[in-house]
Every structure is written in C-alpha cells, then in structure tokens.
Design an enzyme around this catalytic site. Sequence first.
Site, PDB file in Angstrom:
ATOM      1  N   LYS A  10     -42.654 -10.604  45.532  1.00 11.62           N
ATOM      2  CA  LYS A  10     -42.289 -11.974  45.899  1.00 11.62           C
ATOM      3  C   LYS A  10     -41.527 -11.951  47.225  1.00 11.62           C
ATOM      4  O   LYS A  10     -40.910 -10.954  47.603  1.00 11.62           O
ATOM      5  CB  LYS A  10     -41.458 -12.660  44.817  1.00 11.62           C
ATOM      6  N   ASP A 136     -34.854 -12.577  38.485  1.00 12.77           N
ATOM      7  CA  ASP A 136     -36.163 -12.812  39.105  1.00 12.77           C
ATOM      8  C   ASP A 136     -37.329 -12.677  38.130  1.00 12.77           C
ATOM      9  O   ASP A 136     -38.458 -13.034  38.460  1.00 12.77           O
ATOM     10  CB  ASP A 136     -36.391 -11.823  40.263  1.00 12.77           C
TER      11      ASP A 136
END
Length: 284
Positions: A10, A136
């Site tokens: 990401k 996350d």
Amino acid sequence: MKIYEKAPAKINLMLDVIHKRPDGYHEVEMIMTMVDLADRLEMSALPRDTIIISSQAGYIPLDEKNLAFQAAKLIKERYNVRSGVYIHLDKKIPVAAGLAGGSSDAAATLRGLNRLWGLNISEEELKKLGAELGSDVPFCVTGGTALATGRGEVLTPLPNPPQCWVVLAKLPINVSTAEVYGRYRNERIQKHPSAERMRTALESRSFPGVCRELGNVLESVTLHMHPEVAHLKETMLRLGADGVLMSGSGPTVFGLVSKEAKVSRIYNGLRGFCKEVYAVRLLT
C-alpha cells in the site's frame, strides 16, 4: 489442497496525525491505495496442529515475530481449528519500508486460511481480526482505496485514483514506525494535508488534483532523521515525477507518473544511487 493469496503493498496518498489517544495510539486520517508490488503466499493444510512458515527471503523472521504467523495463530485459536498449516511466503515487498508488507501478509493469511479451512468468516469479521494484529491490516484485508480513521482501522471506501505509473524507491535504511510516531510533534506542522480535498480529487478523477493534495505529516520526523530521504524526493521530482511523497513512516518514497515515457528515465536515474527501485501500476 493449496490456497494462493496475493499480498499487495500500500501507499499513503495522504497521512495526517490528529492527536495522541488515551490508549497510546495516535488518531489518524489516511487515504491509502494499493500498488502492483506484491508478496505471494501459498498455504496448505497439515495434519498435525502446527504452523510452519518458509520463505526465500533470509532476512525475515519465520516464527511468532512474523505477522503472517500471528495471523494464522489468531484465526486457529479464535475458531478452534485443530489442523495445522504450512505457509510459503514469496517476499517481494521491502521490509520496514512504509509499504505495509507485513500487514498485507497477515491480511492475505486471514483470507487464505478462511478459504483453506472453510470457516466462512465474513469480510467484516476478518477486518476485526486484522485490527488485533495491526492498524494497517483491516485495510489490507479489503484493499482498494479507502479513508482510514481512528488508529487506521475505521475504513470508508473511496474511488480509486486515475490509473498511472508508480515508481517506488527505498534507501538502504530501516525506519521504526514506533520511533517516528514517538518523535512526532503536531505543533511543528504548519500545514496539514486535507483528506476532504484528496477525496474530492479522487471523486472527480483528477490526476493533477491527486498529485497536488499529496501530503504526509510524518515526513517532518523521518526527513529530519534521514536527510537522504529528502534528497530522494527532490531527485524524483527533478527527474519528472508528477507527484512525490514518502509512504507511511518511510523511508520509501513514491512518485506518481502519468506518462509511460517518463518512467524509464525516473527509474534509471534513481537506480544510480538506490538499489531498491520498482516501477509498477496502481492496483485498481
């Protein structure tokens, strides 16, 4: 039976820290999306009640320090699974890089074991499990593009950015996320990035708007600790990237590039002083 899962990296299009919470975490606003740089996991059931992880990468732990191991242990214990699992982790995402490689591996493990063991756990429940492993992980369970609030576990889906190239470069340094947050001081930030303006740019599919609204308050810490990261940002801009930002707590810097003709020049220019350079597409 073997199960295969992809664990993409990401990047943060924007990251703002609001304040420190009573529980010790920081309240954040982040807009994240995924790129086509990914680890790959292969999972197969074992008859004995154990978790075994292997990898071609000699620099990652293969025991309880590994987030994929922690994810397998959590789902086994929570759903009373008595069989074991063998996981092979083909590692491509740099470690300690601000790209959520470990979190994405944990998310892929949760998704894969849900299928391997036929547990029929909903995506919402997988995200809750993920939140126990790291801030996350819930985003990495679902992927796509999202606004993350709270400590990162409260997700609002957003439109994907306009398709473009992403050049990522990681200097040969490791950055501790805990240390960066520990050194962060809100009062030093003169201008905070705006989640609302980035959201508007995404909804209008404006590539210039996305580049204009890139922002990460953690740069105030990491660039001070490691001035070479600031030099890397400047070099990427000079070589022609349309928008440049450090991802997460760093040290990886990414550049958004609209024209394929620029990609080779940026990639080759960075390879002159940075070994880990990747040119990939957004995962939209």
